[in-house]
Design a protein around this motif. Structure first.
Motif, PDB file in Angstrom:
ATOM      1  N   UNK A  38     -37.420 -21.457  11.104  1.00  0.00           N
ATOM      2  CA  UNK A  38     -36.253 -22.191  10.632  1.00  0.00           C
ATOM      3  C   UNK A  38     -35.323 -21.158  10.012  1.00  0.00           C
ATOM      4  N   UNK A  39     -34.177 -20.879  10.634  1.00  0.00           N
ATOM      5  CA  UNK A  39     -33.334 -19.787  10.132  1.00  0.00           C
ATOM      6  C   UNK A  39     -32.843 -20.013   8.714  1.00  0.00           C
ATOM      7  N   UNK A  40     -32.700 -21.265   8.317  1.00  0.00           N
ATOM      8  CA  UNK A  40     -32.237 -21.543   6.958  1.00  0.00           C
ATOM      9  C   UNK A  40     -33.260 -21.060   5.933  1.00  0.00           C
ATOM     10  N   UNK A  41     -34.516 -21.264   6.240  1.00  0.00           N
ATOM     11  CA  UNK A  41     -35.568 -20.792   5.352  1.00  0.00           C
ATOM     12  C   UNK A  41     -35.786 -19.290   5.506  1.00  0.00           C
ATOM     13  N   UNK A  42     -35.864 -18.812   6.732  1.00  0.00           N
ATOM     14  CA  UNK A  42     -36.210 -17.407   6.981  1.00  0.00           C
ATOM     15  C   UNK A  42     -35.178 -16.455   6.373  1.00  0.00           C
ATOM     16  N   UNK A  43     -33.900 -16.714   6.583  1.00  0.00           N
ATOM     17  CA  UNK A  43     -32.865 -15.820   6.055  1.00  0.00           C
ATOM     18  C   UNK A  43     -32.868 -15.849   4.531  1.00  0.00           C
ATOM     19  N   UNK A  44     -33.033 -17.022   3.956  1.00  0.00           N
ATOM     20  CA  UNK A  44     -33.071 -17.126   2.495  1.00  0.00           C
ATOM     21  C   UNK A  44     -34.240 -16.329   1.911  1.00  0.00           C
ATOM     22  N   UNK A  56     -22.243  -4.163   4.535  1.00  0.00           N
ATOM     23  CA  UNK A  56     -21.332  -5.280   4.290  1.00  0.00           C
ATOM     24  C   UNK A  56     -21.756  -6.439   5.182  1.00  0.00           C
ATOM     25  N   UNK A  57     -22.263  -7.494   4.555  1.00  0.00           N
ATOM     26  CA  UNK A  57     -22.745  -8.664   5.288  1.00  0.00           C
ATOM     27  C   UNK A  57     -24.239  -8.821   5.155  1.00  0.00           C
ATOM     28  N   UNK A  58     -24.684 -10.014   4.769  1.00  0.00           N
ATOM     29  CA  UNK A  58     -26.105 -10.270   4.533  1.00  0.00           C
ATOM     30  C   UNK A  58     -26.681 -11.273   5.524  1.00  0.00           C
ATOM     31  N   UNK A  59     -26.104 -11.320   6.730  1.00  0.00           N
ATOM     32  CA  UNK A  59     -26.721 -12.103   7.797  1.00  0.00           C
ATOM     33  C   UNK A  59     -27.873 -11.322   8.408  1.00  0.00           C
ATOM     34  N   UNK A  60     -28.357 -11.772   9.546  1.00  0.00           N
ATOM     35  CA  UNK A  60     -29.547 -11.144  10.127  1.00  0.00           C
ATOM     36  C   UNK A  60     -29.302  -9.680  10.489  1.00  0.00           C
ATOM     37  N   UNK A  61     -28.097  -9.314  10.938  1.00  0.00           N
ATOM     38  CA  UNK A  61     -27.827  -7.907  11.257  1.00  0.00           C
ATOM     39  C   UNK A  61     -27.814  -7.076   9.979  1.00  0.00           C
ATOM     40  N   UNK A  62     -27.146  -7.575   8.939  1.00  0.00           N
ATOM     41  CA  UNK A  62     -27.115  -6.852   7.670  1.00  0.00           C
ATOM     42  C   UNK A  62     -28.489  -6.721   7.038  1.00  0.00           C
ATOM     43  N   UNK A  63     -29.282  -7.775   7.094  1.00  0.00           N
ATOM     44  CA  UNK A  63     -30.641  -7.721   6.552  1.00  0.00           C
ATOM     45  C   UNK A  63     -31.483  -6.725   7.339  1.00  0.00           C
ATOM     46  N   UNK A  64     -31.332  -6.727   8.658  1.00  0.00           N
ATOM     47  CA  UNK A  64     -32.104  -5.807   9.500  1.00  0.00           C
ATOM     48  C   UNK A  64     -31.762  -4.355   9.176  1.00  0.00           C
ATOM     49  N   UNK A  65     -30.473  -4.071   8.991  1.00  0.00           N
ATOM     50  CA  UNK A  65     -30.070  -2.719   8.628  1.00  0.00           C
ATOM     51  C   UNK A  65     -30.552  -2.355   7.232  1.00  0.00           C
ATOM     52  N   UNK A  66     -30.513  -3.314   6.313  1.00  0.00           N
ATOM     53  CA  UNK A  66     -31.029  -3.065   4.964  1.00  0.00           C
ATOM     54  C   UNK A  66     -32.481  -2.634   5.029  1.00  0.00           C
ATOM     55  N   UNK A  67     -33.272  -3.343   5.808  1.00  0.00           N
ATOM     56  CA  UNK A  67     -34.685  -2.992   5.953  1.00  0.00           C
ATOM     57  C   UNK A  67     -34.846  -1.593   6.544  1.00  0.00           C
ATOM     58  N   UNK A  99     -23.270 -17.918   7.521  1.00  0.00           N
ATOM     59  CA  UNK A  99     -22.744 -17.861   8.873  1.00  0.00           C
ATOM     60  C   UNK A  99     -23.736 -18.240   9.948  1.00  0.00           C
ATOM     61  N   UNK A 100     -23.526 -17.670  11.137  1.00  0.00           N
ATOM     62  CA  UNK A 100     -24.320 -18.039  12.305  1.00  0.00           C
ATOM     63  C   UNK A 100     -25.809 -17.747  12.126  1.00  0.00           C
ATOM     64  N   UNK A 101     -26.149 -16.838  11.213  1.00  0.00           N
ATOM     65  CA  UNK A 101     -27.558 -16.491  11.023  1.00  0.00           C
ATOM     66  C   UNK A 101     -28.398 -17.659  10.499  1.00  0.00           C
ATOM     67  N   UNK A 102     -27.764 -18.633   9.862  1.00  0.00           N
ATOM     68  CA  UNK A 102     -28.509 -19.819   9.411  1.00  0.00           C
ATOM     69  C   UNK A 102     -28.127 -21.059  10.209  1.00  0.00           C
ATOM     70  N   UNK A 103     -27.277 -20.900  11.212  1.00  0.00           N
ATOM     71  CA  UNK A 103     -26.772 -22.053  11.971  1.00  0.00           C
ATOM     72  C   UNK A 103     -27.215 -21.992  13.425  1.00  0.00           C
ATOM     73  N   UNK A 104     -28.448 -21.610  13.661  1.00  0.00           N
ATOM     74  CA  UNK A 104     -28.946 -21.483  15.025  1.00  0.00           C
ATOM     75  C   UNK A 104     -30.300 -22.167  15.154  1.00  0.00           C
TER      76      UNK A 104
END
Length: 375
Positions: free
Chosen positions: A146-152, A10-21, A41-46
């Motif tokens: 660039x977190x906006x690009x990387x997370x996307x 639940x959640x597709x920020x950097x923690x959720x993506x990391x767990x998915x991997x 959220x904060x994963x693209x706002x840093x």
């Protein structure tokens, strides 16, 4: 045929993506539920900084090293910009320089830290203000994206993988045993991971469990693209960052520096400011940031403190086009007791992983591997 193990994240920020991997690599079929149409959220706002120098020796530094190798691999697979930049902390007072020298002595056996003279610093980055510059702490281990690009691009990459399903615009409404509900729909899995960042307090948790977390709001800014003749090849930090990061607590002079900075910049201490700047591939310079902790953070930003941060930076860095194009704030969660992260089993097979604070980009990929390895 043995059925494949299943997991819901639940959640597709950097923690959720990391767990998915990590779960996917461990042989799970992974379903990701995200409340928004894309991570917001904060994963693209840093800053997009991979920042091991902010991690003290021990588990934090070990997780950062582990994450570095994963980031390099994902850069090639997902195709996002990731630059191995190192970092510079600039010293403009004798105490700032003293803390840097003391830190280098303590860190020599396990880090790449070294002290650069003012001439070397300005030769590397001519836009740094030479007046009053005592020198700089150089570390070679930091990276920038660039977190906006990387997370996307990371979410798109994992969406294309077999046995990974993303469900966007899917806010979770209930959790019961090994089921996650979104309205009338539900997903059942062997393991569930809750990685909802600052929305931790909105989770319908099993048994009404309360989490020992607090949210932190950070105000940030970004300039327009700078002329191609102006480059900031290395992210910059300053004396305020020496006090902010626990890494530097090993320096005997750190308490004296904290007192000096509190006297010089009382408003920065009030707002939890430590000034940093980093330039992305588009030439934009990201600047920040403030740190306000609380359970009822204001949705409104204070432009006066943004201006103070910007003015401080301009006394140390001559930006070619010193304008602010965008302002925003991000909110992340941190454990109230100062722990590095919060990981807990809420009931059999239901886990929460949250509270990495400002170290999400630095620690999440490595931490997810460790967590999944314990299942």
């Amino acid at each position: 045929m043995v059925s494949k193990k299943s997991a819901v994240v639940v959640g597709a920020g950097i923690v959720g993506i990391s767990l998915t991997r990590a779960l996917h690599r461990a042989g799970f079929h992974v379903t990701v539920l995200e409340k928004s149409s894309r991570p917001q959220g904060a994963s693209i706002r840093n800053f997009g900084m991979f920042w091991p120098i902010g991690q003290p020796s021990g588990e934090g530094l070990e997780l950062a090293h582990r994450s570095r190798h994963i980031w390099r691999s994902l850069r090639e697979k997902a195709g996002f910009w990731l630059q191995e930049t190192g970092s510079l902390h600039l010293a403009y007072t004798d105490l700032e320089a003293a803390v840097m020298h003391e830190y280098i002595q303590c860190a020599a056996s396990e880090r790449s830290a070294s002290y650069l003279s003012p001439d070397v610093v300005v030769n590397r980055i001519p836009s740094i203000n030479r007046v009053g510059l005592r020198g700089a702490l150089w570390s070679a281990e930091e990276m920038l994206m660039d977190p906006r690009e990387a997370i996307q691009k990371l979410t798109r990459y994992f969406e294309e993988q077999k046995d990974v399903d993303f469900h966007w615009n899917t806010p979770v409404t209930d959790i019961h045993q090994n089921r996650v509900y979104a309205g009338k729909r539900f997903w059942q899995a062997d393991v569930l991971f809750l990685c909802t960042g600052s929305d931790w307090n909105m989770l319908p948790t099993p048994n009404g469990k309360e989490f020992p977390l607090v949210n932190c709001k950070l105000q940030m800014m970004r300039t327009p693209p700078q002329p191609t003749s102006w480059q900031l090849p290395t992210p910059l930090a300053f004396g305020l960052s020496l006090v902010h990061y626990p890494t530097f607590q090993v320096a005997p002079s750190i308490s004296a520096l904290a007192s000096e900075l509190a006297h010089l910049y009382p408003n920065f201490v009030k707002w939890g400011v430590h000034v940093m700047a980093a330039q992305n591939a588009a030439g934009e310079v990201t600047i920040g940031d403030t740190h306000q902790y609380g359970d009822n953070l204001s949705p409104f930003d204070d432009m006066a403190i943004n201006q103070e941060v910007f003015d401080y930076l301009l006394t140390r860095l001559n930006i070619a086009s010193p304008k602010v194009l965008q302002t925003w704030h991000g909110i992340y969660a941190k454990p109230r007791d100062g722990s590095r992260y919060y990981f807990s089993e809420l009931e059999p097979g239901v886990w929460i992983l949250n509270g990495l604070g400002g170290a999400g980009m630095t620690l999440s990929l490595g931490l997810a591997e460790v967590v999944v390895g314990k299942l």
